[in-house]
Design an enzyme around this catalytic site. Sequence first.
Site, PDB file in Angstrom:
ATOM      1  N   SER A  99      26.313 -25.010 -36.180  1.00 39.96           N
ATOM      2  CA  SER A  99      26.949 -25.213 -34.881  1.00 39.96           C
ATOM      3  C   SER A  99      27.551 -23.924 -34.330  1.00 39.96           C
ATOM      4  O   SER A  99      27.924 -23.013 -35.069  1.00 39.96           O
ATOM      5  CB  SER A  99      28.042 -26.279 -34.978  1.00 39.96           C
ATOM      6  N   GLN A 100      27.667 -23.880 -33.019  1.00 37.04           N
ATOM      7  CA  GLN A 100      28.363 -22.796 -32.335  1.00 37.04           C
ATOM      8  C   GLN A 100      29.776 -22.670 -32.915  1.00 37.04           C
ATOM      9  O   GLN A 100      30.461 -23.685 -33.126  1.00 37.04           O
ATOM     10  CB  GLN A 100      28.424 -23.127 -30.847  1.00 37.04           C
TER      11      GLN A 100
END
Length: 255
Positions: free
Chosen positions: A103-104
């Site tokens: 994930s970011q």
Amino acid sequence: MVAICYPQSRRRRWWRVMLGLALIGVAGCARSDDRIEDQVQQMLADIERTVQQTAAETGLSALDPAVADALRTVPRHEFVPKELTGAAYINRPLPIGEGQTISQPYIVALMTQLVDVEPGARVLEIGTGSGYQAAVLAELGATVYTIEIVEPLGRRAAAVLERLCYDDVHVRIGDGYAGWPEHAPFDAVVVTAAPETIPQPLIDQLATGGRLVIPVGPRGGVQQLQLLERQENGEVRTRRVLPVSFVPFTRDPAD
């Protein structure tokens, strides 16, 4: 080679010394420790900026210092494919194989801050992926029980977490829909894949005062990050936080 595991505070100091020695750039040149520190600081600055930009939706006006310290400590480059280590600290998701992503960093920070983990907390994570989110939660002092349905990813994450001495992270390969009832109730539940509806077993395994953060929505459509909290009277309060895009929640077809 035998891994030497240190207490958490010493491990943090050790990582800051070793960070530059561990990362190899895209062109094959060793990165200096100062260069990596700069990348980490830039990542944190980008996260802080995004937190402020989304404050009206999330209700969070600043990045919690404890969460920032955890993000600063966890060597994100260890959790991405070697060919992407040069991009490890950019504030964006990256592919990790098997059709999945890490994930970011902003999303990791946001979900971590929303569940408000304290030292000694018991946390359930559904969707181990690279293992990075679990490591961040462990840096906050939580014991993490994490489930990954994609076996190659789960085994790879378990190996990385073991090598980095995250002894308080326990990895299980399997379908996370039913949670991990043997270790319930949980002070927090973090789900890193999007189901169309929230699995009831995950709600049932929340402790009083516990929080569950989960993206919900159709495959390929608009999803909403939702935060659930179990009240003292047993009621579960839900609020929508932010539009997001996650990989779909995968079930074992045999179940």
